[in-house]
Design an enzyme around this catalytic site. Structure first.
Site, PDB file in Angstrom:
ATOM      1  CB  CYS A  34      34.405  36.952  37.417  1.00  0.00           C
ATOM      2  SG  CYS A  34      35.819  37.633  36.529  1.00  0.00           S
ATOM      3  N   GLY A 185      42.315  34.607  40.889  1.00  0.00           N
ATOM      4  CA  GLY A 185      43.759  34.631  41.016  1.00  0.00           C
ATOM      5  C   GLY A 185      44.155  33.670  42.116  1.00  0.00           C
TER       6      GLY A 185
END
Length: 259
Positions: A34, A185
Site C-alpha cells: 500500500c 481503513g
C-alpha cells in the site's frame, strides 16, 4: 504493483499498447504494497533530477484476483480467525490504477491547474511487527495478512515521522495545507487524524476515496492527491503531505510543495 506476477511484465505490455517508443526506460517495482506510491514518487523524482527528462509513475493493483474461498483444509461450518481475517481484508481492498507525470521543470501555469514539487520522501519501518501485514504465496494462491493491531503501530510512529520530515525542511504542522493519507481503513484514518490533530476537512479526501473506491493499495494515495487538488486550491509556498502504510511494517511520507 503487488497483486500478481507476469512475464513479459506489465511495463512491456502497457508500453506496447500505448504506442510508447522502443527506447522507453522501464522499471518494475513489485510487492511493496500500500505504501509503494510514495517511494515510487521519490525514485521517479531522482531519475528526473539526474537525467532532466520527464517520467511516469504508474500504480496498478488488482486485489480482486486473489479473493480466496474458505480454506480447503477446514470442515464445512467451522470458520477460523484466518477466514474472518480474509473476509475483512478483501472487503477493504479494491482494484485500482493511478498515474502521475513528474517533469524536470515547472510548466506554464496555464498548462496544469495545480502543480506540486517533490521536496523529500522519508520512511520509518518497525521490523518488530513485520508479520502484521503480508501478501503470501500459498498452494491455494495469494493469502492476505492484515492484523487488527496495525493502527496501534501507526499510532506510535506517525507523528514522529511527519514532524521529522517537516522540521528537516523548516516546516511545522501549521504549514501543511493538504493531506493525502492512505486509507487502510476508517480506524487507521482516525488514529492518524488524532495523532496529527487533523480536522475533518483535512481528512475528507481520504475518507471520500475510501467510501467511493475502497483501498486500492498503492494506487490510492495518488487518487487522493488528485481529489485534493480538484477540491481545493493549495496556495503557492504551502506544502502537502502524502502518507502511505504497508508491509514491514513501514510508514512512508512525502513532502510536496505547491507552485
Amino acid at each position: 504493483s503487488c497483486t500478481g506476477y507476469v512475464t513479459p511484465g506489465l511495463d512491456i505490455r502497457l508500453s506496447h499498447e500505448l504506442g510508447m517508443p522502443a527506447n522507453l526506460r522501464r522499471v518494475i517495482i513489485g510487492h511493496m504494497g500500500c505504501h509503494a506510491a510514495v517511494p515510487g514518487l521519490g525514485t521517479v523524482a531522482e531519475y528526473v533530477a539526474v537525467h532532466g527528462r520527464p517520467a511516469l509513475l504508474l500504480c496498478v493493483e488488482l486485489a480482486s484476483l486473489h479473493a480466496q474461498p474458505k480454506s480447503p483444509t477446514l470442515h464445512a461450518g467451522s470458520p477460523t480467525i484466518e477466514d474472518f481475517e480474509q473476509i475483512v481484508a478483501h472487503s477493504l481492498f479494491a482494484d485500482g490504477a493511478s498515474a502521475v507525470v513528474v517533469a524536470p521543470e515547472q510548466r506554464p501555469a496555464s498548462a496544469v491547474a495545480s502543480q506540486l514539487e517533490i521536496v523529500d520522501v522519508m520512511a520509518s519501518t518497525d521490523s518488530s511487527v513485520s508479520d502484521y501485514m503480508g501478501w503470501l504465496v500459498t498452494d491455494h494462491g495469494f493469502r492476505m495478512r492484515l492484523s487488527p493491531q496495525v493502527p496501534e503501530v501507526l499510532e506510535r510512529h506517525v507523528a514522529g515521522l511527519v514532524t521529522t520530515l517537516l522540521s528537516t525542511h523548516g516546516y511545522t504542522l501549521d504549514d501543511v495545507d493538504g493531506w493525502a493519507i492512505h486509507p487502510g481503513g476508517a480506524r487507521i484514518l482516525r488514529v492518524v487524524a488524532n495523532q496529527l490533530q487533523l480536522s475533518e476537512e483535512a481528512t475528507a479526501p481520504s475518507y471520500d476515496i475510501l467510501r467511493e473506491y475502497g483501498n486500492c493499495s498503492s494506487a490510492t494515495v495518488l487518487i487522493i492527491l488528485q481529489r485534493l487538488l480538484q477540491t481545493r486550491e493549495i496556495p503557492p509556498g504551502k506544502v502537502v503531505v502524502a502518507l502511505g502504510f504497508g508491509p514491514g511494517l513501514t510508514l512512508f511520507a512525502a513532502l510536496l510543495k505547491a507552485h
